[in-house]
Design an enzyme around this catalytic site. Structure first.
Site, PDB file in Angstrom:
ATOM      1  N   ASP A 270      10.822  60.455 -15.946  1.00 62.85           N
ATOM      2  CA  ASP A 270      10.708  59.570 -16.973  1.00 62.85           C
ATOM      3  C   ASP A 270      12.058  58.889 -16.913  1.00 62.85           C
ATOM      4  O   ASP A 270      13.013  59.385 -17.119  1.00 62.85           O
ATOM      5  CB  ASP A 270      10.428  60.170 -18.064  1.00 62.85           C
ATOM      6  CG  ASP A 270       9.697  59.265 -19.227  1.00 62.85           C
ATOM      7  OD1 ASP A 270       8.444  59.325 -19.316  1.00 62.85           O
ATOM      8  OD2 ASP A 270      10.510  58.585 -19.857  1.00 62.85           O
ATOM      9  N   ILE A 271      11.716  57.582 -17.465  1.00 64.86           N
ATOM     10  CA  ILE A 271      13.155  56.588 -17.395  1.00 64.86           C
ATOM     11  C   ILE A 271      13.727  57.098 -18.700  1.00 64.86           C
ATOM     12  O   ILE A 271      14.901  56.654 -18.910  1.00 64.86           O
ATOM     13  CB  ILE A 271      12.569  54.920 -17.412  1.00 64.86           C
ATOM     14  CG1 ILE A 271      13.549  54.279 -16.682  1.00 64.86           C
ATOM     15  CG2 ILE A 271      11.811  54.594 -18.731  1.00 64.86           C
ATOM     16  CD1 ILE A 271      13.269  52.989 -16.314  1.00 64.86           C
TER      17      ILE A 271
ATOM     18  N   ASN B 172      -1.010  61.623 -23.345  1.00 58.63           N
ATOM     19  CA  ASN B 172      -1.413  60.801 -24.280  1.00 58.63           C
ATOM     20  C   ASN B 172      -2.489  59.688 -23.886  1.00 58.63           C
ATOM     21  O   ASN B 172      -2.423  59.070 -22.897  1.00 58.63           O
ATOM     22  CB  ASN B 172      -0.435  59.908 -24.877  1.00 58.63           C
ATOM     23  CG  ASN B 172       0.719  60.909 -25.545  1.00 58.63           C
ATOM     24  OD1 ASN B 172       0.612  61.669 -26.056  1.00 58.63           O
ATOM     25  ND2 ASN B 172       2.009  60.231 -25.028  1.00 58.63           N
TER      26      ASN B 172
ATOM     27  N   GLU C 193       1.308  54.551 -24.274  1.00 61.23           N
ATOM     28  CA  GLU C 193       2.019  53.239 -24.015  1.00 61.23           C
ATOM     29  C   GLU C 193       1.570  52.596 -22.880  1.00 61.23           C
ATOM     30  O   GLU C 193       1.397  51.401 -22.824  1.00 61.23           O
ATOM     31  CB  GLU C 193       3.574  53.539 -24.251  1.00 61.23           C
ATOM     32  CG  GLU C 193       4.141  53.892 -25.639  1.00 61.23           C
ATOM     33  CD  GLU C 193       5.768  54.326 -25.570  1.00 61.23           C
ATOM     34  OE1 GLU C 193       6.092  54.074 -24.397  1.00 61.23           O
ATOM     35  OE2 GLU C 193       6.046  54.370 -26.613  1.00 61.23           O
TER      36      GLU C 193
ATOM     37  N   HIS D 168      -1.539  59.559 -16.940  1.00 57.73           N
ATOM     38  CA  HIS D 168      -0.342  60.467 -16.585  1.00 57.73           C
ATOM     39  C   HIS D 168      -0.104  61.417 -17.472  1.00 57.73           C
ATOM     40  O   HIS D 168      -0.564  61.423 -18.646  1.00 57.73           O
ATOM     41  CB  HIS D 168       0.918  59.294 -16.668  1.00 57.73           C
ATOM     42  CG  HIS D 168       1.100  58.704 -18.177  1.00 57.73           C
ATOM     43  ND1 HIS D 168       0.587  57.787 -18.531  1.00 57.73           N
ATOM     44  CD2 HIS D 168       1.930  59.243 -18.900  1.00 57.73           C
ATOM     45  CE1 HIS D 168       0.883  57.463 -19.693  1.00 57.73           C
ATOM     46  NE2 HIS D 168       1.691  58.197 -20.166  1.00 57.73           N
TER      47      HIS D 168
ATOM     48  N   HIS E 275       2.972  64.062 -18.820  1.00 57.41           N
ATOM     49  CA  HIS E 275       4.303  64.198 -18.907  1.00 57.41           C
ATOM     50  C   HIS E 275       4.470  65.902 -18.885  1.00 57.41           C
ATOM     51  O   HIS E 275       3.874  66.703 -19.269  1.00 57.41           O
ATOM     52  CB  HIS E 275       4.795  64.165 -20.220  1.00 57.41           C
ATOM     53  CG  HIS E 275       4.467  62.780 -20.705  1.00 57.41           C
ATOM     54  ND1 HIS E 275       5.577  61.629 -21.026  1.00 57.41           N
ATOM     55  CD2 HIS E 275       3.456  61.956 -21.222  1.00 57.41           C
ATOM     56  CE1 HIS E 275       5.210  60.538 -21.315  1.00 57.41           C
ATOM     57  NE2 HIS E 275       3.948  60.724 -21.466  1.00 57.41           N
TER      58      HIS E 275
END
Ligand code: AMP
Length: 125
Positions: free
Chosen positions: A33-34, A95, A103, A108, A110
């Site tokens: 993750d960025i 999510n 978002e 995806h 996490h």
């Protein structure tokens, strides 16, 4: 909701923007993750175009479902957080939709860990 192929993960899959890759196979891509929210914060995405878990679980072929979830487990082991690697464990989060504050509209998961990540939801007892 129709899939919007201008989303940032679709662009990563097309190679239009880079990612900090962890693993890749025919079905899935994993990258860091960025904006990590834990010492380990990986994202795993299917290569197919699915907006969220609802879409993925209903419409992905069995091989893609299996390949995706195997990749999630592999990433936990690769990053040393799986209990089978003597890590402390990790949390998976996906999510899906507005109430969950999704978002990026490409399904995806996490994978977060590397330290105790607290209780599951803010305010939970
Ligand atoms: P979500 O709220 O579940 O849709 O989470 C989207 C996640 O994508 C956030 O944790 C972001 O930090 C992450 N993210 C956004 N853009 C990038 C990017 N270019 N590379 C890696 N992670 C990203």
């Amino acid at each position: 909701m129709p899939y919007d192929d201008s989303n940032i993960f679709a662009r990563i899959l097309r190679g239009e923007i880079p990612c900090n890759k962890i693993a890749e196979d025919d079905h899935a891509l994993a990258f860091h993750d960025i904006a990590p929210q834990a010492p380990v914060h990986a994202l795993v995405i299917p290569k197919g175009a699915y907006t969220d878990f609802d879409d993925f679980s209903a419409n992905a072929p069995d091989a893609e479902l299996a390949g995706f979830w195997r990749m999630v487990g592999q990433v936990g082991r690769m990053l040393g957080v799986a209990q089978s690697q003597s890590g402390g464990g990790y949390r998976l989060i996906s999510n899906a939709g507005a109430d969950a504050h999704q978002e990026v509209p490409h399904f995806h998961v996490h994978l977060v860990g590397g330290h105790p990540v607290g209780r599951m939801l803010p305010g939970a007892g």
